[in-house]
Motif scaffolding. Structure first.
Motif, PDB file in Angstrom:
ATOM      1  N   HIS A 191       0.677  -1.162   0.052  1.00  0.00           N
ATOM      2  CA  HIS A 191      -0.002   0.010   0.001  1.00  0.00           C
ATOM      3  C   HIS A 191       0.923   1.234   0.009  1.00  0.00           C
ATOM      4  CE1 HIS A 191      -3.189  -2.430   1.182  1.00  0.00           C
ATOM      5  NE2 HIS A 191      -2.450  -3.241   2.122  1.00  0.00           N
ATOM      6  N   ALA A 192       2.100   0.932  -0.377  1.00  0.00           N
ATOM      7  CA  ALA A 192       3.208   1.981  -0.310  1.00  0.00           C
ATOM      8  C   ALA A 192       2.737   3.592  -1.032  1.00  0.00           C
ATOM      9  CB  ALA A 192       4.300   1.775  -0.741  1.00  0.00           C
ATOM     10  N   GLY A 193       2.005   3.423  -2.328  1.00  0.00           N
ATOM     11  CA  GLY A 193       1.518   4.668  -2.886  1.00  0.00           C
ATOM     12  C   GLY A 193       0.494   5.262  -2.357  1.00  0.00           C
ATOM     13  N   THR A 194      -0.370   4.444  -1.497  1.00  0.00           N
ATOM     14  CA  THR A 194      -1.524   5.108  -0.935  1.00  0.00           C
ATOM     15  C   THR A 194      -0.947   5.845   0.301  1.00  0.00           C
ATOM     16  OG1 THR A 194      -3.210   3.567  -1.652  1.00  0.00           O
ATOM     17  CG2 THR A 194      -3.762   4.804   0.415  1.00  0.00           C
ATOM     18  N   LEU A 195      -0.106   5.292   0.945  1.00  0.00           N
ATOM     19  CA  LEU A 195       0.233   5.930   2.170  1.00  0.00           C
ATOM     20  C   LEU A 195       1.159   7.063   1.998  1.00  0.00           C
ATOM     21  CD1 LEU A 195       1.674   2.636   4.140  1.00  0.00           C
ATOM     22  CD2 LEU A 195      -0.180   3.955   4.542  1.00  0.00           C
ATOM     23  N   ALA A 196       1.967   7.070   0.861  1.00  0.00           N
ATOM     24  CA  ALA A 196       2.745   8.241   0.475  1.00  0.00           C
ATOM     25  C   ALA A 196       1.883   9.460   0.142  1.00  0.00           C
ATOM     26  CB  ALA A 196       3.610   7.779  -0.929  1.00  0.00           C
ATOM     27  N   ASN A 197       0.475   9.170  -0.568  1.00  0.00           N
ATOM     28  CA  ASN A 197      -0.118  10.197  -0.901  1.00  0.00           C
ATOM     29  C   ASN A 197      -1.261  10.739   0.298  1.00  0.00           C
ATOM     30  OD1 ASN A 197       0.954  10.559  -3.547  1.00  0.00           O
ATOM     31  ND2 ASN A 197      -0.117   8.845  -4.121  1.00  0.00           N
ATOM     32  N   ASN A 198      -1.319  10.113   1.290  1.00  0.00           N
ATOM     33  CA  ASN A 198      -2.292  10.398   2.269  1.00  0.00           C
ATOM     34  C   ASN A 198      -1.936  11.499   3.040  1.00  0.00           C
ATOM     35  OD1 ASN A 198      -4.077   8.566   1.282  1.00  0.00           O
ATOM     36  ND2 ASN A 198      -3.856   7.069   2.945  1.00  0.00           N
ATOM     37  N   ALA A 199      -2.064  12.754   2.821  1.00  0.00           N
ATOM     38  CA  ALA A 199      -1.547  13.970   3.204  1.00  0.00           C
ATOM     39  C   ALA A 199      -2.105  14.153   4.776  1.00  0.00           C
ATOM     40  CB  ALA A 199      -2.053  15.126   2.756  1.00  0.00           C
ATOM     41  N   GLN A 200      -3.160  13.685   5.070  1.00  0.00           N
ATOM     42  CA  GLN A 200      -3.607  14.097   6.556  1.00  0.00           C
ATOM     43  C   GLN A 200      -2.956  13.139   7.528  1.00  0.00           C
ATOM     44  OE1 GLN A 200      -7.968  15.202   7.051  1.00  0.00           O
ATOM     45  NE2 GLN A 200      -8.134  14.108   5.139  1.00  0.00           N
ATOM     46  N   TYR A 201      -2.778  11.999   6.992  1.00  0.00           N
ATOM     47  CA  TYR A 201      -2.203  10.974   8.129  1.00  0.00           C
ATOM     48  C   TYR A 201      -0.694  11.553   8.069  1.00  0.00           C
ATOM     49  CZ  TYR A 201       1.467   7.079   7.712  1.00  0.00           C
ATOM     50  OH  TYR A 201       2.311   6.328   8.066  1.00  0.00           O
ATOM     51  N   LEU A 202      -0.041  11.706   7.105  1.00  0.00           N
ATOM     52  CA  LEU A 202       1.272  12.161   7.165  1.00  0.00           C
ATOM     53  C   LEU A 202       1.390  13.515   8.137  1.00  0.00           C
ATOM     54  CD1 LEU A 202       2.442  11.339   3.649  1.00  0.00           C
ATOM     55  CD2 LEU A 202       3.233  10.120   5.558  1.00  0.00           C
ATOM     56  N   ALA A 203       0.786  14.345   7.650  1.00  0.00           N
ATOM     57  CA  ALA A 203       0.781  15.633   8.516  1.00  0.00           C
ATOM     58  C   ALA A 203       0.570  15.470   9.930  1.00  0.00           C
ATOM     59  CB  ALA A 203      -0.160  16.806   7.962  1.00  0.00           C
TER      60      ALA A 203
END
Length: 436
Positions: free
Chosen positions: A300-312
């Motif tokens: 799921h690396a692509g999804t995780l890399a693009n999920n801005a709220q989670y990362l922020a």
């Protein structure tokens, strides 16, 4: 507390069908109205979720290498109120490690001896007949102190094959508790780390009910129940929580947590606040700690890399409060993850770790660690026991090492974990703190 009678389902080796036998037996006994307590011998973090689905009751690992006796006692207390205990072994019955851990060498036989559970051996009789009795006889006599309930013969090709196999068992004096005809549709789906997760199974309930029907038709459930024996009713304590409120990543990318750890946290009053990185959910901003367990972030690396709220949300938390990741969670905290096709995905960047699945290398085994720096719940110098199981390769690990890490025999391994500011991570999944 009086211990419920129990049994341990084991086999001469992996791949004999003991997991499907286990699931079918759990559900068949539960359908008969029994309260069934499942356990798993060894450091497996996938099987307990299947056990829970089959028995409608949480399953717990018992690990004689990694766990001190007090923790095993605390885990055994989770069987309170059960009518019968069914435990599943790992690998072959006597397979363990060379160097003794907290209470043993880690074999399923040790678990059965410690808990007082007779063993049912699942034997794949494909390609043999009477010769299977020699295998069963060897396992029965290898340790005369180990109670041996009998065998279930799996993957029997025909009535003639069954008759010949039974003749051998009769000659050896081995009790046959069931004979399962060969069926190709009974295998659970697998991927590169073994079984898929229970939450990913396309129709788990139907599969388990099918196993139960198959077991009911081909094994003597009354004889199996009669073979169960009660062992010592040990008491002890489960792990204490590393914080009062813990934001825990929980979804298909992050799901590998040992049940005894989470139960210990909850029993001690900790608040578990689940969030899903895959659904772009940020961890609770008021949590004291963010914990990312293992799983399959590489899928799921692509999804995780693009999920801005989670990362922020993750990055904001790490500015002032602790964040910890195990295995897949550790990789997600790193700078980048390269999938098996060679595509690079940027991760949270809270650690400098860069990992790759493009060139797979198998990392498997127990781990013992002495912390060079604090991590949530443990101070510098604490000694931990855990288990590592992944195919990822470290390309860069520039941060300060979190721990001195070795295998079960004390040989150093390069996966030392990392620490940077409030962020820590390990490739091993923690099982317990060492006490000796």
């Amino acid at each position: 507390m009086t211990a419920a009678p129990g049994l341990l389902i084991s086999a001469p080796s992996s791949g004999t069908g003991k997991t499907t036998v286990m699931l079918g037996l759990l559900r068949a006994l539960a359908d008969d109205g029994l309260t069934v307590q499942p356990f798993k011998s060894g450091p497996d973090y996938i099987d307990p979720a299947f056990h829970r689905a089959a028995a409608h009751r949480p399953s717990f690992n018992i690990d004689t290498w990694a766990m001190p006796p007090a923790l095993i006692g605390g885990i055994s207390e989770q069987a309170g109120g059960a009518d019968i205990i069914i435990s599943e072994g790992s690998m072959g019955l006597f397979d363990g490690v060379a160097t003794k851990g907290e209470s043993g060498f880690g074999s399923s036989a040790e678990t059965a001896l410690k808990m007082g559970w007779p063993v049912i051996l699942v034997i794949d009789v494909g390609g043999q007949a009477q010769s299977a009795a020699a295998t069963a006889l060897g396992f029965q006599s290898y340790n005369p102190d180990l109670p041996f309930a009998g065998v279930i013969l799996n993957r029997c090709a025909s009535p003639r094959h069954e008759r010949l196999a039974r003749l051998g068992m009769d000659k050896a004096g081995i009790n046959v508790l069931g004979v399962l005809p060969r069926r190709g549709d009974l295998a659970l789906p697998e991927r590169h780390l073994g079984l898929i997760q229970a939450v990913e199974h396309p129709d788990l309930e139907q599969a388990i009910q099918g196993y139960a029907t198959f077991l009911r038709e081909n094994v003597d459930l009354d004889a199996i129940k009669a073979a169960a024996r009660a062992g010592a009713a040990d008491t002890g304590a489960l792990p204490k929580p590393p914080a009062q409120s813990i934001a825990l990543a929980q979804d298909a990318a992050f799901s590998f947590t040992y049940p005894h750890v989470l139960t210990g946290w909850r029993n001690a009053g900790a608040q578990i606040l689940p969030f899903s990185p895959l659904n772009d959910e940020a961890p609770a901003p008021d949590a004291d700690l963010v914990w990312l367990p293992g799983g399959y972030p590489e899928l799921h690396a692509g999804t995780l890399a693009n999920n801005a709220q989670y990362l922020a949300g993750l990055r904001k938390h790490a500015q002032t409060k602790p964040v910890h990741g195990e295995c897949g969670g550790y990789m997600a905290l790193g700078t980048a993850l390269i999938d098996k096709e060679g595509t690079r995905y940027e991760m949270a960047g809270l650690l400098g770790l860069v990992t790759s699945y493009e060139k797979r290398k198998f990392h498997l085994g127990y781990r013992q660690a002495t912390l060079h720096a604090p991590m949530p719940g443990f101070g510098t110098g604490a000694r931990l026991r855990g288990h590592e199981f992944h195919y990822s390769t470290i390309l860069e690990e520039p941060d300060a090492p979190l721990a001195q890490v070795g295998d079960a025999d004390g040989n150093p391994v390069p996966e030392t974990g990392s620490v940077r500011g409030n962020v820590t991570g390990t490739f091993f999944h923690m099982i317990a703190e060492a006490t000796t």
